[in-house]
Each structure stands twice: as structure tokens, then as C-alpha cells.
Design an enzyme around this catalytic site. Structure first.
Site, short mmCIF file in Angstrom:
data_model
loop_
_atom_site.label_atom_id
_atom_site.label_comp_id
_atom_site.label_asym_id
_atom_site.label_seq_id
_atom_site.Cartn_x
_atom_site.Cartn_y
_atom_site.Cartn_z
N ARG A 176 0.89 -1.09 -0.07
CA ARG A 176 -0.20 0.08 -0.06
C ARG A 176 0.79 1.08 -0.07
O ARG A 176 1.95 1.32 0.24
CB ARG A 176 -0.85 0.02 1.17
CG ARG A 176 -1.86 -1.04 1.34
CD ARG A 176 -2.59 -1.13 2.52
NE ARG A 176 -3.53 -0.03 2.77
CZ ARG A 176 -4.43 0.27 3.89
NH1 ARG A 176 -4.42 -0.67 4.74
NH2 ARG A 176 -4.90 1.20 3.77
N GLY A 177 0.23 2.13 -0.44
CA GLY A 177 0.87 3.66 -0.35
C GLY A 177 1.37 3.95 -1.93
O GLY A 177 2.13 2.92 -2.35
N ALA A 178 1.47 5.17 -2.15
CA ALA A 178 1.81 5.74 -3.67
C ALA A 178 3.21 4.92 -3.84
O ALA A 178 3.58 4.50 -5.07
CB ALA A 178 1.29 7.04 -3.69
N GLY A 179 3.83 5.42 -3.02
CA GLY A 179 5.52 5.31 -3.18
C GLY A 179 5.96 3.54 -3.09
O GLY A 179 6.44 3.21 -3.96
N ARG A 238 -4.19 -1.88 -9.75
CA ARG A 238 -4.88 -0.88 -9.10
C ARG A 238 -5.28 0.41 -10.22
O ARG A 238 -4.47 1.26 -9.92
CB ARG A 238 -4.25 -0.28 -7.91
CG ARG A 238 -4.05 -1.22 -6.66
CD ARG A 238 -5.55 -0.92 -5.72
NE ARG A 238 -5.40 0.25 -5.29
CZ ARG A 238 -4.91 0.68 -4.02
NH1 ARG A 238 -4.16 -0.12 -3.26
NH2 ARG A 238 -4.92 1.89 -3.50
N CYS A 260 -4.69 18.91 6.70
CA CYS A 260 -4.61 17.09 6.62
C CYS A 260 -3.43 16.72 7.31
O CYS A 260 -2.53 17.31 8.01
CB CYS A 260 -5.11 16.82 5.37
SG CYS A 260 -5.66 14.98 5.35
N ASP A 266 -2.81 14.38 -3.47
CA ASP A 266 -3.32 13.14 -3.91
C ASP A 266 -2.79 12.95 -5.38
O ASP A 266 -2.32 11.65 -5.63
CB ASP A 266 -4.52 12.91 -3.58
CG ASP A 266 -4.76 12.57 -2.24
OD1 ASP A 266 -5.06 13.53 -1.36
OD2 ASP A 266 -4.55 11.49 -1.73
N ASN A 326 -6.39 17.19 -3.71
CA ASN A 326 -6.00 17.09 -2.31
C ASN A 326 -7.19 16.87 -1.23
O ASN A 326 -8.29 17.45 -1.81
CB ASN A 326 -5.00 18.02 -1.97
CG ASN A 326 -4.28 17.55 -0.68
OD1 ASN A 326 -3.70 16.37 -0.71
ND2 ASN A 326 -3.76 18.53 -0.03
N LYS A 327 -7.09 16.53 -0.27
CA LYS A 327 -7.97 16.58 0.66
C LYS A 327 -9.05 17.63 0.61
O LYS A 327 -8.55 18.93 0.58
CB LYS A 327 -7.52 16.69 2.13
CG LYS A 327 -8.37 16.83 3.40
CD LYS A 327 -9.06 15.58 3.65
CE LYS A 327 -8.62 14.26 3.56
NZ LYS A 327 -9.33 13.14 3.39
N LYS A 366 3.17 11.40 -8.32
CA LYS A 366 1.95 11.77 -7.91
C LYS A 366 1.15 12.62 -9.25
O LYS A 366 0.19 12.75 -9.11
CB LYS A 366 1.89 12.69 -6.74
CG LYS A 366 2.41 12.16 -5.36
CD LYS A 366 1.14 11.55 -4.77
CE LYS A 366 1.80 11.04 -3.28
NZ LYS A 366 1.73 11.89 -2.45
#
Lengths: 303, 303, 303, 303, 303, 303
Positions: B17-20, B60, B122, B191, B201-202, B227
Site C-alpha cells: 500500500r501507499g503510492a510510493g 490498481r 490534513c 493526492d 488533495n483533501k 503523484k
């Protein structure tokens, strides 16, 4: 003088609360007191009424509506027949004030076209009156209510409007810009209006006004004329109250080092306000000063 | 092909998980797979690697970093020695990606002067890295964290910064415009970044950006290059996810008729963004398109 | 290495001065030094040239053009034949730099239509070149020069243009907004251009740019590419020098308690700049970053 | 009529100078003259007073305060008892005018919070009064004074404030935008206020207002009501005086071909003015018209 | 050389018309000519091709697409094998150009969401392709077409879209701001794009862009890359053609003294353009310069 | 009552047309009617006059000037001697109204400096009066007239001004932004002015105002006070009439499926209006509300 002292106590002790009720209580006390004063010449009458006004005003120094009511009634002292005039002015003020919110509802509802989506913030009686009046005139409307952190008064508004049968959507305060494209008009209340047409209202109002301005959506504030802050005409600044941090978050020890700031209000500049809906009509914010001067007589050329 | 399938499964099952991390796993799988391919001519090698890339990408479909990683590595296929080049590209990507947040911290911290007050929204790893780096360079800084309703991730940010010893103040989302005069710079995460330099973004980010713009406070977003959303370059729009209403308010029956809308993100237009802090330098938002084209090779003239 | 040391000394001692001359001296030193290196393999050659570059760069750490020149030449080290390439790059840089101001004049003059009134600030060689070129192309132009307090460099510009036969009017710095309606275009020079397209130039430039923006008058800055500040791409801020108060007013005792602040430059944000005139063409300020990356190779993906 | 002629001469010969003094001299002359007129019926009285007013007004056609004073007093002619009323109006005007600057100081000082940094331009008695009043109320303030080229009146302001003990910093006119982030409020004086709320003041004022507007810093002008220009209500434009070029630079022959333009004032549009501080209160610039109409009676419906 | 001369004649005589067709004819002529050149060394080949390019370019000096096509093909001369490369470049250009409008349609249609109302101006093939593609993807859309005085090309657009079955409303050019609240996106074509991202298009485009900007409605222009004006990168200004007054009104004698001005195009500044839809992707207007430089090789560092 | 009924009929049947003429006919009818009423006490007189006013008002419910005239005259009923006062008010109104356009011409012409270029839209008697007055005062002026689609009333204006000898240029509505740099001032008429200072005028006016605002060109509207819309003060919205599509294009069968929308007016927000030229002076748009209140007495505190 009994009625004056009694009213003074009730306002001071917060037995009488709410901007409108405080103002009407003061006007009524002055009226009743004036009626009891007999056989005095005009100068003595004036002296007594001025003293009574002074006392009443001191009951809640920060409430805008109180000095406005007193000043409105005291303007009668300048007329030829001061006693009669004071009584007439007090009655005028009471009637006008009683009908104020209802009149605001009628006037404001005219700005809501059929099919409009309205956004409101916090929980303002006058703003709700505008929305309800429009709805009961048969207009097909939708309403966005913001949560209004930290005390979530937006839930009260949402509930009140929903109970009338209106289509209500609740959103977080951060989502206003996201939804602004679906909004046709913003209507909020007012804690105070300043001489240069600024709006003091619940924290978050000024950023909603900025967002509405960016999107070219009309932003209206509903404000009874007794909300117009008299002292701002002689330059006074309104201090913004900071409230208890626990309204924002309940502490549990480990977070203790995080500071919390919780201002209750913010100031919306006049250029983001399209109109102020008062009980005497729709005015541009730049007219606020004139209302204070004309209806409450705050400017004296000899000052 | 085992490593490819295995990685595909792990990404799909959210084991990775996680973009990176997702991006690096894909790059690594392509590298290991390339190393196992022997004795094939270039065309057959390319075919196999392209198939592997296709599969990984499908794990994904909405994660921005995954196609970016695959595309970056596959660009190696155009070189004279495709196998060698694919392996080199994959290693390059992994190293760069691993160091990305740290590099963003170093670059971003240079924008924070001694004595600055920073506002963040955030809970962004990259934005926090910028702030922490500035603090550990010995700068005397203060930070405002917004609550970030409805999930209050601002508390996590406040805690993380406070634990480092930084002076942190928590405010409600509605109070940003009230405090903006005390703020010297806004730093948020991302994001996704679009081809025309917008920031996804948030929820609430775009109104903070608007407020910063009105007050002429620099607004920076910290975003690793993975991103940057590749498909936006061919016109694709990013759909904004709406999340569970119960995040906003828990229902208790009587309020059931009130609708709740809960979008998770909003879009900040490029003209409110002063710069994007990436691991390869500070770029203007209008440079986003170039990053997508140059580093990920998304534009094909023959397209 | 003698030529490197000698050049280092001359730059350090300010024997060689001016952004263009410093840059060309460094490029030339690297070229001559490279030519003297014989019989070394590529790695050893690279090592020696890198050392030389390092030394030269340290001669004047704040001059923007020096690291740009060194970096431009050192980019040759990446090519197959580094020695040849370094020499070629150095020659390229020297020629391009020598012709830079002249080319800026030619390109910028195309923006000046017959009958235009131009406003300029301070005393920029490149801006003057643009104006003179337009004039000598036979265009009927007028020029407003600001005084440019505190050192009144505007007088020098006025004189230089007047000596060419151009119709020049001198005004105080405060009168720019008064005359802006008569102005068709603003052309100023540059001390440095940052990665996000901001202009660092003589104090007062940013308010002229704001006034031009308000009045919708094009605002152009003439800047050789060696004025583009390389380190800003990795986030560095340019510190603004504050100069001797006596430049503003000579003290005579009784005024001693009045403080004087005398910053030499200010920063014009990119949104007030319509285009940057460089020797390689007219670019939007958002392209500054690309120039730094492409021509001086400052961004490394592995960084 | 002697007093009228005498006063006319004194104003014409500049024996009586300064907007306030001229206005009071005229009002006083009308008062004294009215007192000497006996045994005339109202119509004859009016005729004589109107003639006197006409004469006084012609003494300095460009002084704004003179026709305002005359008009204010002549408004008494409409009342039932014109003689009494003219005398009363004249006394009213004189008292109000005498106290005007002091009252402006008191009202304006309320806008200065403890800890504020104020920027002022040129050398305005009313603006200085505001700053001094705030300081003597015990507020901890700092002041930026601009040089105010070409006559450097900013030095006089800096000296006057410094002599009171106030912390003063002098800057060149070009540095206003550089320092605006450190400024909390701008306060300047006024040469004239027009019917549509524009401010005519020392050259440079309008660009300071623009800079304050860009930075969202409140911009206030301190103006006695007799500075409100009556004829602008019927459309008249105020011509801006251009002064001697030698104020800008002393010529020495070789520069002779350089033209110099030296306008003394510029016009700040109402949308950059947050409020006008008058002796009768803080008004929005859009209220200027009302002041001219109400206090000086310049609008006649029958006109 | 026959094919070159023949093509030159056809373009000059307007036998070949339309930006795309002209460009492809020139590229094809260069390709065919290159194929006929045999047994020449590279230098002689280059010389011949450069001459051919020169001639073609001179056929219609004001058509933007012609020099772009020639430059694109001539870039092949820099490669190792110039003949092969020139032929390849020409083929590349022809294919890309042929598909350009179709690709723009696909990319642009992604910006049109289901339910959108689109406003377009004049009669642009590329803008129509975007709208038609969105419609044929099954999106429920509405379109506002402006009349586009003086030649009413908006009627052609309205008819073309109506014939596809799209819901079209025609309005006068003056009614754009009235209807903008009902519009979700503006899509127009382009006559030329300049190096600093401005759009040259049919008169009226720039005021539509201004209105869209005021209302925060995205404004997109659809422009094949061969519309990007190469010479603007070296500062050239595009002259706006003024057409026959009789297009505006047919004269009938008595009105003869009324002048008529009839400019065919206007210039929309880059800050009012959200994105340019090209066949190679969506780019910010600030990227125009990069397209000119990269794809057409117009900038030479040695220039 | 005959005169009332007769006038009612003439207004209803459009025998009496034009805002000014309708208003004066109503005032005159009330005057004549009042003069015929004898031997009634004040209360009975009031009742009769109120009835007459009611009837007249109903003749053309959408004409702004009619209720204004009636209200103006009826304000006399509040005075001590109602009959006398009603007659006086009616006479006052008629004279003022008759001279209104001429006075507007005189006042407005003061805003036109020698050498100015003026832009006007549609065909407004008041705007033409301003331009003609300026011209006949000897000012050297030029005028741009827009076509004003769909009915081309701009041709009438162009002809009217040309016949006076004025230098007139006709342009299409789309070309306003193209020519705005050559324009010094915009002057248009008004169909109605609202309480919050907005202008309702011919379709296209609001986009001209926006363009003037962008270019910082003063935008003035010439409006007799009887154009100020009374009901807007209590919130009423002005509905915009949509006219016959055939005004835009004559149908010929095959285009039948294209919809046409043809709104006759649009609304210009107050922030784009620099001043309103009325017969009683130049007022800021924010003063509109005050005019309605003061001159027509529409606000009642007891309301």
C-alpha cells in the site's frame, strides 16, 4: 425609576436575552418610565430620561442592540414635545423590532427564485426566516447547511429547515468551495454590522463570502437594523471573542502541548457582501453608516 | 513471470500500500523479471516486458503512481540495449522514489525562513517532512494545523509535529481566513497533480489556497513526481470520490431526512499554487505537464 | 591550472566585473585549461575539470552568472568525447553570451510598435538595448524614465537614451501610476530570474509591475539566460541586500533617531510578468525553470 | 460689508492660508456681517448675504474649503428666521472646523491597535494627529514614512513623529511594496475628496493604495469634511497641478533635452479606500456624496 | 525540384487551402523531392533541401502552418543520415497532422462531462470535433452558439451540431454574459497560438474568455500544434487584419460619414485560457513556447 | 376623477409612451385632480388622492417611472397642508423631470475631457445628450458605437451623433475589447437602476462594463432619477424580458430545430459602475438606495 432598575437587572442577569428582546425591554422601560413622569418641565424631563438611558445602556455594554434601542428612543428628546415624542419613539421601535425578522423574511424571500439552491452557515433566525418564507411561498428550493464547527450549530439549522419539509444537505465547512457551483445564493445572519459595511458573524463566514465572491454567487446577510454597531461610526473596533478550547477538542492528557485557538467570529469585508437584508429594505453595505446615522442619530455635527 | 504475478497480487490485495511503495514494487518486479529473461532477441524481450507492464498496471487502476512507475521503466525499451536499459531505469526509479520524500523535505525547507509561521492541512507525509526538516535545521517556526473534518487527520499532524518539539496550534477549518494574517507560508501535500498544474488533495485544500491567494501568502504543495497524473495529459478528468456520510455525523434516527454529502477531495486551480516541491526541484504548476511528458514519456507525437 | 587560478583571482578581486564578463572569463579559463590537458584518460580529465570548475565557482558565490557558465561547460563532460565537448561548450557559451544583449535587443524591439510610449526603471543595459534597437529601426517612440531613488540611476538611463536622440521624460518613482495611461509597454532589466519565474530587480520594480498589471500594460523583463538563478530550482531563496542608509539621506545629527532601511532589490511575482526577453527568445516566466534545467542541466533525476 | 471685503482681501492675498483657516474666516465674516444687518425684511437680508457669499467664494476659486464654508452658512437662509439661523450655522461651522483635526485624531486612533505598524505618505496634519493620538494613548506602534519625492515632505513627518518619541523608519517611495508585509494599516491625509469617493492627494498616494489593496492592508484617509469637493457632485473634474521641474532635478546644462514632468497629486479610486476618517465619524468612500449633499446642501432637486 | 515548384504554385494560388492541407502539401513536397535526390553527399543534399524549404515557405508568408511544416521536416537535416531522416520526419508530420483534429476531438471530449452545457464561438472544425465526439460518446449535452458577427459563422456551427442531433441554442454575441451561469465549459478554436500562450482567434473570443474567467467557467481552445506561431518566439507580433467594412453594414449613401472598423481577430491573454487541447495532449498555455521549441525546433542556442 | 381615468387610459393604451412622458402625465393628472377637489377635510382629500394614485399606478405595472412619479407626489400628503403640498410636489416633479435629460447632459459632459474617445451602446437619449453637450462645448471627441444586435439600435445612435458633426465609428458588439485601449470613457443609458446600485440595460451592457473594468476605463450610466426602481428596495427582482426570436434571425424552414434565445436586457453589477449621472448630480451606485428612499420615500420605518 423602578421599571428602569428592574429592567436593568433583568438584562444584566441575562433574565432577558437575545438581541431583539433586550432592545425591546429597554425601549419599553423608557416608555413606561416616561409615562409615569408628570408635572415636570421639559429640561427636567430630559435629564431624568437621559439618566435612565445611561443606566440601561450600562447593563450589557457589549450588546449592540441595547444602545441602539436607547438612542432611538432618546432621539425623541430633541422634538418639541419630548415626553410625547419619547413614548411614540419607544412604541415605534418596539413594533418595528417585533416585526423585524418577519419583514426580513418577506424581503429576503424575494431574492430567492424558484429552483434556487441556497447555502447558509451557522444557525441564524433571520436567515432561516428568509429561507422558510421562500419555501412557503411555494418555491422549489434546496439548502446546503455547513456543519459550523466547533459547536455544530449547522445541525440545528438543518433540522429546523428539514422539519418544514425543505430539501436539506449537510456538508463539512471545508466543502463549501467544492459545492459552490451548485449554489445560487448564500444567505447568512449577522452578529453585528459596522459603519463601513463589514459583517461580524460566526467564524467561517468570511471565507464563505470569499468563495461566493470568487464564484460570483450573491452573498446576502440578514440583519435587523438594531444589529448595526453604533460605535463603529466613531472608529471603534469590534473585539473578537476567543472561546474555550474544549469546544474544539476534549483534552486527554497526551495532547496537552498542542495549543488550540477558538475565535467565535470573523469579519467579512463589505466588498464581498452584495446586500444587507434589513426590516426596512435591502441596502448595500455602504449604506450601513447611513442607517446608523439616520435611524439612531449617532452622528452629531457638533461632536 | 512469477515475480510479476506475485507483485500483481500483493498490490491488488493491498498487501502493498501507499503510492510510493506500490510504485517501487512494480518497478522492482519489472527489474527482476527482466533479469530472468535470457537468450531472447530484442523484439521478444520487449513483448514479454510489455505484457508484464500491462498486468501490473491493471492491479490498481486508480493509483497514480503505478502506471507512472511502469511507464518509467518501459521507456527503457526504446533504447539500443533494451534489457540493460529496463533494468537501469527500474533501479533509477526505485532509488529516486525512495529518496523522494527526504529530498522534498530538503528542498521545501529552504522556503521556510527563520521565524516563519506555517499553515498545513490534513496529514501529508511530504508536507510534514518539509516542516520537520526546517525545524531540525534550527529554524524558529510555528505551525497552524487545521482540524481537517470529517476525519480530523489534522490531529495526527499536530501530534506528529508536537512530538518533534515544534510549536503547534490547532484550529477549526473555518478559522483559516481569521488566522491567515499571522501565517507566512502554506504547505500541503498532494493526492495527484494534473497535466495543467491543478492539485487534487483533501477536501478544503482549495479554499485554503484561495484564502492564501487573497492574502498574498505563498501556497506550496509537496508532491513526489509519481503523484503527477499521467492520463490528465490526454484530457482525462479525475473523478472525486464521495465517502460514507457517517464520517460526517452518526445517525440517530430523527435526522434521517437530512442528506449528507462527503466528498473526500477537491481541486485547487493552478493559479493559486505558487510552486510544487518535487524531489527533483521546485517547479511552477505549469511545469507539471512537462514532468509527465519528460520523465514518464506519456506524450507520443504519433499518438 | 595556471589559467584557472589566475581567472579565479581576477574574479575574486573584482578585476573582472559584470555578470556577462565574469561568466565568459570562467568559460574561457575552462576552455584554455582543457586544451592544455594531454594524454589523460577520460576519467582523469573529468576529475581535473571538475576541480577547476569548483575553484572558479568559489570566486564569487553570489554571482548568478558564474555557476551557470561553469555548469554549462561541465555538461560537456557527459558526452562521449569529454575534452572536445568541453571545449566546444565553452566556445558556444562565450559566443552566445557575447551576443546575448544584442539578440535581446533585436527580439525585444519586435514588441515595440511604432508610436509606442515605453516606461523603464533603473539603468539596465539589456532594457536600453531593446529601446535603442526599436528607435534605430525607425520607430517613433517616447520613453518615461523613473528617477530610481536612492541612487538616481534613472538619470543615467535618461541621458543614454536622450543622447541617441530619443524623446525622454524623467519622472519621480511615485508618479508611475499617474502616467501609466500614457504608457504602452514597460521594459526593465533583471538582476536574477528564479525557477518559478519571479524577477529580482532594483527596488521599486515590483510596484511598477503591479501598476502595469492593474492597467493591463504589458510588463517585460530583459534577461540574459545567465541571469537565471540555478539554485532556486532546489528551493533556495535569494536574500535581498540592504545597503548603506546614507544612500537615502546624509545624516546631520538631529535626525539621528530616525531609522532608515534601504533594500536594494525587490521580487516581482511571475503573474505580473508578461514575458522574459532572453537571447534565445521570448519566454513566459513559467518557462524559467525549463531554461535552468535544459541549458544549465541543474536538475538531476538521481539527485 | 467691510468685514466681508476685508476677509475677501485677506484670503485673496494669502494673508489667510490653509484649508481650515480660510473656511473659518469666511464663516466668521458672514456671521459678523449678518449681525450688523438690522431692520431688513427677510428677502432683503437674504439678498445681502447671498452677495456677500458670492464675493467671498470668488477670493480663491480653487480652495475646496471656501465654498463649503459659505454654503454651510448660507443654508441657514432657508430657515424661518434666516438671520438667527445664519449666525448659528456660522458658529456651528467654526467650532466644528476648529475641532475637526483633533476629532479625526481621536476617531482614527481607535483603528490603531496596540503593536501596529503604520505607513504614512507625505506630511498630513490629520494623519499625524491620528498617529500621535494612538501613541499617546499608550499604544506600542511603529511608523514607516516614505521620502515623498520630489520635495521630501516625508522627512518632516518622520521628524515630527520622532520628536514625540515614536519609532520611525524612513524609506524611499519605491520600497513601499517591499515593506508592506510588515505594515498593519496605511493612514494618509487628503487634499480633496470627490463626490464618488475618490481621494486627491500627494503624488504617489494612489500607488500606495494599490499596494495596500493587493496586500489586503486597510487604507484610510483622514479628511476634514471641508475637504469634500462640492462641485464634483455636478460632475466637475479636479485638474491636477503640474509643478516646477526643478523640484525634481536642478539643471546643469547637459541634461537640458530631457523633459521632466512633475504632477503634484494623483487620484486614488474609491475601491482602494477602506474608510475616510472625518471629524463626524468614519465613513465609507461611497458616503462622500451624502456628506456633500447633507452637510453642505449642494444638491438641489430643482437644479 | 518540379514537385517543390508545383506545390509552391498551388499554395500561392490558393489551389491548396486550409492550415492543415497547406502544411501537409509542403511536407509531402519535401519528402518527394528528397526521394528524388540521389548520389549527393550530405552537404549538397542539405543545401538543396534548404533551398526547397525556403521557396515553399515564401508561398504564403502569413500562414502559420507552412513554416511549421517546413521546419519540422528540415529538423531531419541535423541527424546522421539526413535524407532518410527528412523523409521520415515528413511522413511523421503528415500522419500526425492528418489525425490531429480527430485526436483533439478525443482528448477534448474527455473534458465534457455528462450533462454539460458548452458555449462555442464562430465556426471551428476542431471545437466542433470536440463537441461531436462528446455527444457521440453518449453524453447528454447542450450547446450555446454565438451569432459571431459580422459574418454570422455561428449559424454554420449551430447547423452542423443540430444536424448531428445536438440540442443547440443560438444567441447574439452580446448575450454571452447573460447566459454564462448556465454554461459549464467554453470551447473555441484557434487561428494561432503565440509563444507566450496567447490565443489569436475570431473577433469576440477575448471577451468571451474574460466573461468565462469572471464566472470561473473553464475556457479551452482546440488547436493543432501547427497553429502554434513560430516567429512569436523571437518576439514577433501578429498583426490583426481589418476586413471590408461592408461585412458589417451595406452602405446606402446617407450613412457614408460613419466610419466602420472591422478587425477579424482579437488576442486572448494566456491567463484567461485554462488549457490548449492539441493532438498531443492537453497543455497549459505556458507550454506553448515549449511546443514551438521542441516540436518545431525554432530556438537555436547559437542564434 | 375624469383627468385620472383619461390619463390612466392613455398610459394603458400606450398613447402616452416613454419613461419621462408617462411619469409627467401621471404627476400632472394628480395635480389637476387635486386642484378640482374642494371643501373636503384633509382625511377625505387624502383618501381620494390615494385612490387616484392607485389607479394610475396600475396602468403599466412594469414601467419604473410611473410609481416613482405617483409616490413623489403622494409624499405631499404627509405635510401639514396636503392639497397645497400635493400640487407643489407635482409641479416640482414635472419641472425636474422635463429638465432631467438636459441636466444629465450638462453634468455628464463635465466628465468628458477634450480629446476623449467615448464608447456607447444601444441608443440612449441621456447618453447621447452627454456626448452632444460635450461636443457642443467645443471638445474634440470621437465616439465608438456598437451595433447592438439584434435590433441594431447602434446605427440610430451613430446616425444621430454623425448628424451633429461628431466623428463616429461603428463596430460589432464583439469588438469592444479589441478597441477598449483607444477608449477613454464609456457612457450608456439605463432602463432601470436597482436599490443596490445595479444597472438594468440593453443586453450586452454588462459585458461592456466588465471589459471597461478590466481595462480600468471609467464606466458611467446616465439615468434620470425616475429610472431608479422603487420595489427593489424591498427585495424585488427585476424580471428580464425575452423577446421574439425572429429579431435575431428570420426562419426559413431547415433551421427550425435550432433554438433561439433573445433576452432584451442584462444586469450590470454595481462594482463595474463608476458613477451614475442623474439630473441631481453624479452619484456612486451605492447611493441609488438613498435616492429611492429620499426622493421617493419608499422606505417606511413602520413598514
Amino acid at each position: 425609576m423602578d421599571i428602569i432598575k428592574e429592567t436593568y437587572e433583568k438584562i444584566k442577569n441575562m433574565e432577558v436575552r437575545g438581541a431583539g428582546r433586550i432592545a425591546r425591554a429597554a425601549a419599553n422601560a423608557l416608555k413606561e418610565y416616561a409615562e409615569t413622569i408628570m408635572h415636570l418641565d421639559d429640561e427636567e424631563f430630559k435629564k431624568k430620561i437621559l439618566e435612565a438611558g445611561e443606566l440601561l445602556r450600562s447593563a450589557r455594554p457589549t450588546a449592540v442592540s441595547l444602545p441602539n434601542a436607547v438612542k432611538y428612543v432618546l432621539n425623541g428628546l430633541k422634538d418639541e414635545n419630548p415626553k410625547e415624542s419619547v413614548i411614540k419613539k419607544a412604541e415605534e421601535f418596539i413594533i418595528s423590532s417585533k416585526n423585524a425578522t418577519k419583514n426580513i423574511g418577506k424581503i429576503g424571500a424575494k431574492r430567492i427564485r424558484d429552483g434556487y439552491t441556497i447555502l447558509t452557515h451557522c444557525n441564524s433566525e433571520a436567515a432561516i426566516e428568509v429561507i422558510k418564507t421562500a419555501y412557503h411561498e411555494g418555491k422549489d428550493i434546496k439548502v446546503f447547511c455547513t456543519e459550523t464547527r466547533p459547536r455544530n450549530q449547522g445541525y440545528l439549522t438543518a433540522k429546523a429547515l428539514c422539519d418544514e419539509g425543505i430539501d436539506v444537505t449537510l456538508i463539512v465547512d471545508s466543502a463549501v468551495r467544492y459545492f459552490i457551483k451548485e449554489v445560487d445564493i448564500v444567505v447568512v445572519g449577522a452578529d453585528a454590522i459596522t459603519a463601513n459595511g463589514c459583517l461580524v458573524n460566526k467564524i467561517g463566514t468570511s471565507q464563505i463570502a470569499l468563495i461566493a465572491h470568487e464564484a460570483r454567487i450573491p452573498f446576502l446577510t440578514a440583519a435587523e437594523t438594531y444589529k448595526f454597531h453604533p460605535k463603529t461610526i466613531v472608529g471603534e473596533l469590534i473585539e473578537i471573542e476567543e472561546r474555550n478550547p474544549e469546544e474544539v477538542v476534549e483534552f486527554e492528557g497526551k495532547y496537552k502541548k498542542i495549543k488550540i485557538r477558538n475565535p467565535a467570529f470573523d469579519v467579512t469585508p463589505s466588498q464581498y457582501i452584495d446586500a444587507i437584508i434589513t426590516e426596512i429594505g435591502l441596502i448595500p453595505p455602504q449604506g450601513a453608516w447611513y442607517i446608523i446615522e439616520k435611524y439612531f442619530g449617532w452622528i452629531e455635527h457638533e461632536q
